[in-house]
Design a protein around this motif. Structure first.
Motif, PDB file in Angstrom:
ATOM      1  N   SER A  50       0.555  -1.789  -0.160  1.00 44.44           N
ATOM      2  CA  SER A  50       0.213  -0.219  -0.116  1.00 44.44           C
ATOM      3  C   SER A  50       1.007   1.466   0.075  1.00 44.44           C
ATOM      4  CB  SER A  50      -0.951  -0.011   1.281  1.00 44.44           C
ATOM      5  OG  SER A  50      -0.243   0.432   2.619  1.00 44.44           O
ATOM      6  N   ALA A  51       0.259   2.320  -0.207  1.00 44.36           N
ATOM      7  CA  ALA A  51       0.921   4.015  -0.353  1.00 44.36           C
ATOM      8  C   ALA A  51       1.602   4.360   1.092  1.00 44.36           C
ATOM      9  CB  ALA A  51       0.131   5.076  -0.782  1.00 44.36           C
ATOM     10  N   PRO A  52       1.024   3.662   2.093  1.00 41.59           N
ATOM     11  CA  PRO A  52       1.051   3.973   4.080  1.00 41.59           C
ATOM     12  C   PRO A  52       2.630   3.523   4.016  1.00 41.59           C
ATOM     13  CG  PRO A  52      -0.959   4.215   2.806  1.00 41.59           C
ATOM     14  CD  PRO A  52      -0.755   4.662   2.212  1.00 41.59           C
ATOM     15  N   GLU A  53       2.250   2.212   3.568  1.00 41.42           N
ATOM     16  CA  GLU A  53       3.332   1.045   4.256  1.00 41.42           C
ATOM     17  C   GLU A  53       4.887   1.393   2.606  1.00 41.42           C
ATOM     18  OE1 GLU A  53       1.104  -3.377   4.860  1.00 41.42           O
ATOM     19  OE2 GLU A  53       1.430  -2.468   3.076  1.00 41.42           O
TER      20      GLU A  53
ATOM     21  N   ARG B 117       5.747   4.439   1.694  1.00 37.24           N
ATOM     22  CA  ARG B 117       6.076   5.618   2.198  1.00 37.24           C
ATOM     23  C   ARG B 117       7.117   5.425   3.702  1.00 37.24           C
ATOM     24  NH1 ARG B 117       4.136   8.482   6.600  1.00 37.24           N
ATOM     25  NH2 ARG B 117       5.169  10.905   6.843  1.00 37.24           N
ATOM     26  N   ALA B 118       5.628   4.370   4.673  1.00 29.68           N
ATOM     27  CA  ALA B 118       6.874   4.362   6.080  1.00 29.68           C
ATOM     28  C   ALA B 118       8.028   3.149   5.318  1.00 29.68           C
ATOM     29  CB  ALA B 118       6.246   3.567   6.780  1.00 29.68           C
TER      30      ALA B 118
ATOM     31  N   ASP C 160       0.608  13.499   4.214  1.00 29.22           N
ATOM     32  CA  ASP C 160      -0.731  12.637   4.665  1.00 29.22           C
ATOM     33  C   ASP C 160      -0.817  11.503   3.762  1.00 29.22           C
ATOM     34  OD1 ASP C 160      -0.652  14.251   7.363  1.00 29.22           O
ATOM     35  OD2 ASP C 160      -2.762  15.400   6.100  1.00 29.22           O
ATOM     36  N   GLU C 161      -1.339  11.113   4.432  1.00 25.67           N
ATOM     37  CA  GLU C 161      -2.410   9.246   3.488  1.00 25.67           C
ATOM     38  C   GLU C 161      -2.774   9.676   2.849  1.00 25.67           C
ATOM     39  OE1 GLU C 161      -3.328   5.881   5.870  1.00 25.67           O
ATOM     40  OE2 GLU C 161      -1.965   6.094   6.859  1.00 25.67           O
TER      41      GLU C 161
ATOM     42  N   LEU D 155      -1.448  10.556  -0.612  1.00 24.50           N
ATOM     43  CA  LEU D 155      -0.757   9.472  -1.212  1.00 24.50           C
ATOM     44  C   LEU D 155      -1.511   7.823  -2.166  1.00 24.50           C
ATOM     45  CD1 LEU D 155       1.586   8.249   1.353  1.00 24.50           C
ATOM     46  CD2 LEU D 155       2.244   9.950  -0.162  1.00 24.50           C
ATOM     47  N   SER D 156      -0.929   7.920  -3.314  1.00 24.60           N
ATOM     48  CA  SER D 156      -1.603   7.014  -3.949  1.00 24.60           C
ATOM     49  C   SER D 156      -0.270   5.673  -4.861  1.00 24.60           C
ATOM     50  CB  SER D 156      -2.854   6.850  -5.008  1.00 24.60           C
ATOM     51  OG  SER D 156      -1.939   7.794  -5.797  1.00 24.60           O
ATOM     52  N   ARG D 157      -0.275   4.967  -5.380  1.00 26.47           N
ATOM     53  CA  ARG D 157       0.842   4.226  -6.038  1.00 26.47           C
ATOM     54  C   ARG D 157       0.573   4.543  -7.335  1.00 26.47           C
ATOM     55  NH1 ARG D 157       2.755  -0.099  -4.584  1.00 26.47           N
ATOM     56  NH2 ARG D 157       4.118   0.051  -6.437  1.00 26.47           N
TER      57      ARG D 157
ATOM     58  N   LEU E 262       2.530  11.288  -4.899  1.00 27.71           N
ATOM     59  CA  LEU E 262       2.017  12.436  -4.119  1.00 27.71           C
ATOM     60  C   LEU E 262       1.425  13.465  -4.953  1.00 27.71           C
ATOM     61  CD1 LEU E 262       4.133  13.307  -1.150  1.00 27.71           C
ATOM     62  CD2 LEU E 262       2.421  15.644  -2.086  1.00 27.71           C
TER      63      LEU E 262
END
Length: 355
Positions: free
Chosen positions: A26-29, A31-32, A143-144, A147-149, A165
Motif C-alpha cells: 500500500s502507499a502508506p506502507e 512511504r514508511a 498525509d495518507e 498518497l497513492s501507488r 504524492l
C-alpha cells in the motif's frame, strides 16, 4: 569471440530495459519503508535535472543555477550524519562531507575549504537534490490521503515501486510528486516533481540514480581532513542565519497563517522569519535589507513574466514563486511552492490590502 563482446557491451542496456516487478504494497506502507531507509548505507552516481529559470540577484545565483541546470553527483552514504557527495562539473569537482558537527565543502580547483554548521536557515545545495535526500524530505510530512501507488519502474537496474504524492493544499503550485522506491530496501531511487500545468516530459525537477551499490562504502570514503594552509571560510548559511537572528529591522510581525497556510514552528528561527505550510507546499516570508531588495527587484522586473502591482513584484518559475513585497516596515521576500494567486493574497495580508 565477437558475439561474446557484443553481449557484454549490451548487457547493461538489456538489464535496464527489463520490465519492473511490482509488489502489493500500500502507499502508506511504501512511504514508511522509504522513510525507514535513512539507515541504509549505499554509494552511487546520480543526476538531477532542474527545469526552473529564476531571474534572481547575485546572492541567490548558485541556487538559481542549481534549479535550472543538470547536476551530476557521486555519493557515499553511511548515515544521516556521515556521508560524502562529490559534485562533478566540466571544470572539476567539489566535495561535500557531512559529520556529526556540520559540513565541510572542499573546492579542489580553487583550494578553498568551507566549514558550515546546521543552522535552521539553509539555502539548498547539490546534496539536497539527491533522490534519497529529496525523497525523504518530500515524503516526511505527507498525509495518507495525499498518497497513492504509481506503476513500478526500473531505476539503476533495480526494481523500484512507484509512489505518488498529490498535495492537498489549494495554494500548492505542485501537481504531483512521483517517488520510485527500491523494492528491497525502501531507498528512494528516483524523484520527479511536476508543477501545475507541467507534464512528465517537462518536470520541474527530475533526479535519479544511474548506478547504485547497497554495500557500506566504509568510513574512509566519507572522512575529510582539511589540508593545511588552505583558505578556510565560513559557510553562507551561517551568515544568512546570523543576519536574520540579529534582526534585519524592527517592527516585523508575521501572522499565524498566511495564504491559508499555518505557520510552522522551526526551532531557532528568528521571529522575523516565517515558514508556512506542510510537506511539499511551503511558503517562507523573510525581511530583506534595502540593498539586497533593490538588486532582487531589478532582477525580477527584467523578466517579461513578472507581475507588478502596488504590493510589489512577483514571478512564478514553474512551481516556485517569488514576490518582493513593499511592506510598511520595509521589503519582504515571499517565496515557496505556491501559485501566483497565493503570493498575491499573502502580500495583501501583510500590507493590509486584504482588509
Amino acid at each position: 569471440m565477437v558475439t561474446g563482446v557484443v553481449l557484454l557491451v549490451s548487457l547493461p542496456a538489456l538489464v535496464a530495459a527489463l520490465p519492473a516487478t511490482d509488489a502489493s504494497v500500500s502507499a502508506p506502507e511504501l512511504r514508511a519503508q522509504a522513510l525507514a531507509s535513512a539507515g541504509v548505507a549505499h554509494s552511487g552516481y546520480a543526476q538531477a535535472a532542474g527545469g526552473l529559470s529564476l531571474p534572481v540577484g547575485q546572492q541567490l545565483t548558485p541556487v538559481a543555477d542549481l534549479l535550472s541546470d543538470r547536476t551530476s553527483m557521486r555519493t557515499w552514504y553511511r548515515s544521516p550524519q556521515d556521508w560524502r557527495v562529490d559534485v562533478v562539473s566540466p571544470t572539476g569537482e567539489t566535495g561535500v562531507y557531512r559529520d556529526s558537527a556540520g559540513v565541510w565543502t572542499w573546492e579542489y580547483e580553487d583550494a578553498v575549504v568551507t566549514r558550515a554548521g546546521t543552522p535552521p536557515l539553509a539555502l539548498p545545495t547539490a546534496p539536497d537534490l539527491l533522490p534519497t535526500a529529496l525523497g525523504w524530505r518530500l515524503l516526511s510530512e505527507a498525509d495518507e490521503a495525499e498518497l497513492s501507488r504509481a506503476p513500478a519502474a526500473r531505476v539503476a537496474g533495480r526494481d523500484a515501486l512507484g509512489l505518488r504524492l498529490v498535495p492537498a493544499a489549494d495554494a500548492s503550485s505542485i501537481a504531483r510528486v512521483d517517488v520510485w522506491v527500491d523494492s528491497a530496501t525502501g531507498l528512494p531511487l528516483r524523484v520527479r516533481v511536476v508543477g501545475e500545468g507541467g507534464s512528465d516530459a517537462d518536470p520541474a525537477l527530475d533526479t535519479a540514480f544511474l548506478d547504485v551499490d547497497l554495500a557500506d562504502p566504509g568510513a574512509a570514503a566519507s572522512r575529510f581532513t582539511p589540508p593545511p594552509a588552505r583558505d578556510l571560510r565560513t559557510g553562507p548559511d551561517e551568515q544568512l542565519y546570523e543576519a536574520a537572528r540579529t534582526g534585519l529591522r524592527d517592527g516585523v510581525v508575521l501572522p499565524p497563517t498566511l495564504a491559508g497556510l499555518a505557520r510552522r514552528d522551526v526551532p531557532g528561527t528568528p521571529a522575523s522569519v516565517g515558514a508556512y505550510g506542510r510537506g511539499v507546499t511551503v511558503l517562507v516570508a523573510v525581511p530583506l535589507p534595502d540593498r539586497a531588495a533593490d538588486g532582487l527587484r531589478r532582477a525580477l522586473r527584467r523578466s517579461p513574466d513578472a507581475v507588478a502591482d502596488p504590493a510589489g513584484v512577483r514571478l512564478s518559475a514553474g512551481p516556485l514563486g517569488l514576490m518582493l513585497v513593499d511592506g510598511s516596515t520595509g521589503p519582504l521576500l515571499l517565496t515557496g511552492t505556491v501559485d501566483g494567486e497565493a503570493l498575491a493574497g499573502a502580500a495583501a495580508e501583510l500590507t493590509g490590502g486584504g482588509r
